[in-house]
Design an enzyme around this catalytic site. Sequence first.
Site, PDB file in Angstrom:
ATOM      1  N   GLY A 105      59.741 -53.310  14.589  1.00  0.00           N
ATOM      2  CA  GLY A 105      59.288 -54.220  13.544  1.00  0.00           C
ATOM      3  C   GLY A 105      57.945 -54.881  13.764  1.00  0.00           C
ATOM      4  N   ASN A 107      55.017 -54.013  12.588  1.00  0.00           N
ATOM      5  CA  ASN A 107      54.316 -54.098  11.288  1.00  0.00           C
ATOM      6  C   ASN A 107      54.933 -55.205  10.436  1.00  0.00           C
ATOM      7  OD1 ASN A 107      52.119 -51.984  10.708  1.00  0.00           O
ATOM      8  ND2 ASN A 107      53.660 -50.777  11.753  1.00  0.00           N
ATOM      9  N   LEU A 183      63.476 -45.402   8.604  1.00  0.00           N
ATOM     10  CA  LEU A 183      63.599 -43.961   8.881  1.00  0.00           C
ATOM     11  C   LEU A 183      64.563 -43.221   7.969  1.00  0.00           C
ATOM     12  CD1 LEU A 183      63.464 -43.975  12.789  1.00  0.00           C
ATOM     13  CD2 LEU A 183      61.598 -43.775  11.129  1.00  0.00           C
ATOM     14  N   LYS A 184      64.996 -43.857   6.880  1.00  0.00           N
ATOM     15  CA  LYS A 184      65.881 -43.165   5.947  1.00  0.00           C
ATOM     16  C   LYS A 184      65.150 -42.917   4.624  1.00  0.00           C
ATOM     17  CE  LYS A 184      69.489 -43.239   8.655  1.00  0.00           C
ATOM     18  NZ  LYS A 184      69.809 -41.986   9.378  1.00  0.00           N
ATOM     19  N   ILE A 186      64.366 -43.268   0.918  1.00  0.00           N
ATOM     20  CA  ILE A 186      64.610 -44.263  -0.133  1.00  0.00           C
ATOM     21  C   ILE A 186      65.175 -43.518  -1.342  1.00  0.00           C
ATOM     22  CG2 ILE A 186      63.508 -45.880  -1.739  1.00  0.00           C
ATOM     23  CD1 ILE A 186      63.652 -46.945   1.115  1.00  0.00           C
ATOM     24  N   ASN A 200      54.623 -47.602   1.839  1.00  0.00           N
ATOM     25  CA  ASN A 200      55.041 -47.158   3.167  1.00  0.00           C
ATOM     26  C   ASN A 200      53.800 -47.023   4.043  1.00  0.00           C
ATOM     27  OD1 ASN A 200      56.799 -45.982   5.225  1.00  0.00           O
ATOM     28  ND2 ASN A 200      55.697 -44.076   4.779  1.00  0.00           N
ATOM     29  N   HIS A 202      52.438 -44.832   7.241  1.00  0.00           N
ATOM     30  CA  HIS A 202      52.756 -43.630   8.015  1.00  0.00           C
ATOM     31  C   HIS A 202      51.682 -43.484   9.078  1.00  0.00           C
ATOM     32  CE1 HIS A 202      54.320 -39.607   8.823  1.00  0.00           C
ATOM     33  NE2 HIS A 202      53.053 -39.207   8.872  1.00  0.00           N
ATOM     34  N   ASP A 243      56.724 -39.076   2.211  1.00  0.00           N
ATOM     35  CA  ASP A 243      55.259 -39.033   2.462  1.00  0.00           C
ATOM     36  C   ASP A 243      54.465 -38.274   1.422  1.00  0.00           C
ATOM     37  OD1 ASP A 243      56.170 -38.498   5.900  1.00  0.00           O
ATOM     38  OD2 ASP A 243      55.945 -40.360   4.773  1.00  0.00           O
TER      39      ASP A 243
HETATM   40  N1  LIG Z   1      61.687 -41.713  -0.815  1.00  0.00           N
HETATM   41  C1  LIG Z   1      61.007 -41.962   0.328  1.00  0.00           C
HETATM   42  N2  LIG Z   1      61.643 -42.501   1.385  1.00  0.00           N
HETATM   43  C2  LIG Z   1      60.959 -42.771   2.529  1.00  0.00           C
HETATM   44  C3  LIG Z   1      59.590 -42.442   2.644  1.00  0.00           C
HETATM   45  C4  LIG Z   1      58.945 -41.857   1.497  1.00  0.00           C
HETATM   46  O1  LIG Z   1      57.716 -41.578   1.521  1.00  0.00           O
HETATM   47  N3  LIG Z   1      59.681 -41.647   0.367  1.00  0.00           N
HETATM   48  N4  LIG Z   1      58.908 -42.683   3.828  1.00  0.00           N
HETATM   49  C5  LIG Z   1      59.764 -42.815   4.995  1.00  0.00           C
HETATM   50  C6  LIG Z   1      59.039 -43.149   6.245  1.00  0.00           C
HETATM   51  N5  LIG Z   1      58.697 -41.902   6.902  1.00  0.00           N
HETATM   52  C7  LIG Z   1      57.372 -41.586   7.050  1.00  0.00           C
HETATM   53  O2  LIG Z   1      56.464 -42.371   6.765  1.00  0.00           O
HETATM   54  C8  LIG Z   1      59.699 -41.013   7.375  1.00  0.00           C
HETATM   55  C9  LIG Z   1      60.849 -41.548   7.950  1.00  0.00           C
HETATM   56  C10 LIG Z   1      61.846 -40.693   8.415  1.00  0.00           C
HETATM   57  C11 LIG Z   1      61.706 -39.313   8.311  1.00  0.00           C
HETATM   58  C12 LIG Z   1      62.808 -38.418   8.778  1.00  0.00           C
HETATM   59  O3  LIG Z   1      62.617 -37.234   8.942  1.00  0.00           O
HETATM   60  N6  LIG Z   1      64.000 -39.020   8.997  1.00  0.00           N
HETATM   61  C13 LIG Z   1      65.137 -38.270   9.547  1.00  0.00           C
HETATM   62  C14 LIG Z   1      66.236 -39.243  10.001  1.00  0.00           C
HETATM   63  C15 LIG Z   1      65.735 -40.063  11.197  1.00  0.00           C
HETATM   64  C16 LIG Z   1      66.819 -41.008  11.712  1.00  0.00           C
HETATM   65  O4  LIG Z   1      67.742 -41.357  10.955  1.00  0.00           O
HETATM   66  O5  LIG Z   1      66.699 -41.408  12.899  1.00  0.00           O
HETATM   67  C17 LIG Z   1      65.738 -37.348   8.481  1.00  0.00           C
HETATM   68  O6  LIG Z   1      65.658 -37.679   7.276  1.00  0.00           O
HETATM   69  O7  LIG Z   1      66.319 -36.355   8.914  1.00  0.00           O
HETATM   70  C18 LIG Z   1      60.566 -38.778   7.772  1.00  0.00           C
HETATM   71  C19 LIG Z   1      59.539 -39.617   7.313  1.00  0.00           C
HETATM   72  C20 LIG Z   1      60.888 -43.780   4.754  1.00  0.00           C
HETATM   73  N7  LIG Z   1      61.613 -43.364   3.552  1.00  0.00           N
HETATM   74  N1  LIG Z   2      57.222 -41.847   9.190  1.00  0.00           N
HETATM   75  C1  LIG Z   2      57.515 -43.223   9.382  1.00  0.00           C
HETATM   76  C2  LIG Z   2      56.946 -43.682  10.694  1.00  0.00           C
HETATM   77  O1  LIG Z   2      56.842 -42.908  11.631  1.00  0.00           O
HETATM   78  N2  LIG Z   2      56.586 -44.967  10.737  1.00  0.00           N
HETATM   79  C3  LIG Z   2      56.015 -45.489  11.942  1.00  0.00           C
HETATM   80  O2  LIG Z   2      57.032 -46.107  12.730  1.00  0.00           O
HETATM   81  C4  LIG Z   2      56.387 -47.108  13.531  1.00  0.00           C
HETATM   82  C5  LIG Z   2      57.170 -48.379  13.368  1.00  0.00           C
HETATM   83  O3  LIG Z   2      56.685 -49.319  14.276  1.00  0.00           O
HETATM   84  P1  LIG Z   2      57.113 -50.866  14.088  1.00  0.00           P
HETATM   85  O4  LIG Z   2      58.603 -50.869  13.921  1.00  0.00           O
HETATM   86  O5  LIG Z   2      56.638 -51.512  15.358  1.00  0.00           O
HETATM   87  O6  LIG Z   2      56.401 -51.386  12.863  1.00  0.00           O
HETATM   88  C6  LIG Z   2      54.950 -47.265  13.001  1.00  0.00           C
HETATM   89  O7  LIG Z   2      54.035 -46.589  13.822  1.00  0.00           O
HETATM   90  C7  LIG Z   2      55.020 -46.604  11.649  1.00  0.00           C
HETATM   91  O8  LIG Z   2      53.797 -46.039  11.228  1.00  0.00           O
END
Ligand SMILES: Nc1nc2c(c(=O)[nH]1)N[C@@H](CN(C=O)c1ccc(C(=O)N[C@@H](CCC(=O)O)C(=O)O)cc1)CN2
Ligand SMILES: NCC(=O)N[C@@H]1O[C@H](COP(=O)([O-])[O-])[C@@H](O)[C@H]1O
Length: 308
Positions: A105, A107, A183-184, A186, A200, A202, A243
């Site tokens: 957390g 950010n 990480l889930k 939306i 978001n 990234h 993304d």
């Molecule tokens: N609808 C959307 N939901 C989310 C987005 C988005 O752009 N549209 N961004 C992500 C954040 N993210 C990258 O920025 C990202 C987070 C997680 C994954 C991923 O592959 N997750 C795994 C599960 C990981 C876990 O539970 O530990 C998976 O889905 O298999 C990719 C990109 C947040 N939501």
């Molecule tokens: N694809 C999503 C992703 O990788 N997000 C990344 O997770 C970290 C969270 O750090 P934080 O919990 O310290 O903010 C950050 O580096 C963010 O860009």
Amino acid sequence: MEALGSTLGIQVSSGTNITRRQYGPLTLRSPSRSMVSSCYIAYWELRLERSCFASKLALHKTARSMTDFECRSSIQEDKSSVQTKSGSGTPLRRKKLAVFVSGGGSNFRAIHEATVEGSIYGDVTVLVTDKPSCGGAEYARDNEIPVILFPKGKSISEGLSPDDLVSTLRNFEVDFILLAGFLKLIPVELVRAYPRSILNIHPSLLPAFGGKGFYGLNVHKAVVASGARYSGPTVHFVDEHYDTGRILAQRVVPVLANDTAEQLAARVLQQEHQIYVEVVSALCEERIIWREDGVPLIRRKENPNGYY
Ligand SMILES: Nc1nc2c(c(=O)[nH]1)N[C@@H](CN(C=O)c1ccc(C(=O)N[C@@H](CCC(=O)O)C(=O)O)cc1)CN2
Ligand SMILES: NCC(=O)N[C@@H]1O[C@H](COP(=O)([O-])[O-])[C@@H](O)[C@H]1O
């Protein structure tokens, strides 16, 4: 009691005047905020009765402060409602933010600190997480910010369903949703309920190194292994896929020849904290404009005719 956030967008085509178009209903406010907060807490406790005691306990802890918080924020709103004006000179409403986290957390903390010291004209009114014991959730509890569990998972029985999440965020009168290491995926219900209102961050220069599987250190490992000479954070609007939403802001960070993924991650994270606060500040001051081709731009604070 239903309150809908206002979503203001300005449609521009290059070279013509900016016309202001409001395409979201204005926030409907009940006559008395204390009535809203007491109704809301009663509603929320009712819902929690049927679920896990632990989260009710967590909410009880914040419910008290939420009433105080509600009064304090309404005073803050009265005092600060004339502090910032939009481009057209009308007083801005202080925005309500929901932040979604799954990890440490940092950010989220940078954004919360910016709302407290005033560079973001808004308040974090609720934290959403799939990991109730993560660092971000702990920081929220320490700062008396209500914590909501989402999504329902195999192990998290009291997590909310997508529809419940939407109505809960509406009850918190949330204007914007900020993903910060969440990480889930939306759900489409939330994406549709908050058009052009979910951001978001990234940790790569999208569209490179994004999509399913690209999160946390995985991203930086892929960047280092690719031989890329530059990386950096991207802030983008969220659509229903990982993304692929409209890019709003990026910063470039060098990748050094002997970088480990951890060293690159730390360098990028430093820039994340700065760019996310800058972008959320612009969002809360309604300085995001949408070009005719759908590309969002940020209007500079110091120069209303400059964009980035
Ligand atoms: N609808 C959307 N939901 C989310 C987005 C988005 O752009 N549209 N961004 C992500 C954040 N993210 C990258 O920025 C990202 C987070 C997680 C994954 C991923 O592959 N997750 C795994 C599960 C990981 C876990 O539970 O530990 C998976 O889905 O298999 C990719 C990109 C947040 N939501
Ligand atoms: N694809 C999503 C992703 O990788 N997000 C990344 O997770 C970290 C969270 O750090 P934080 O919990 O310290 O903010 C950050 O580096 C963010 O860009």
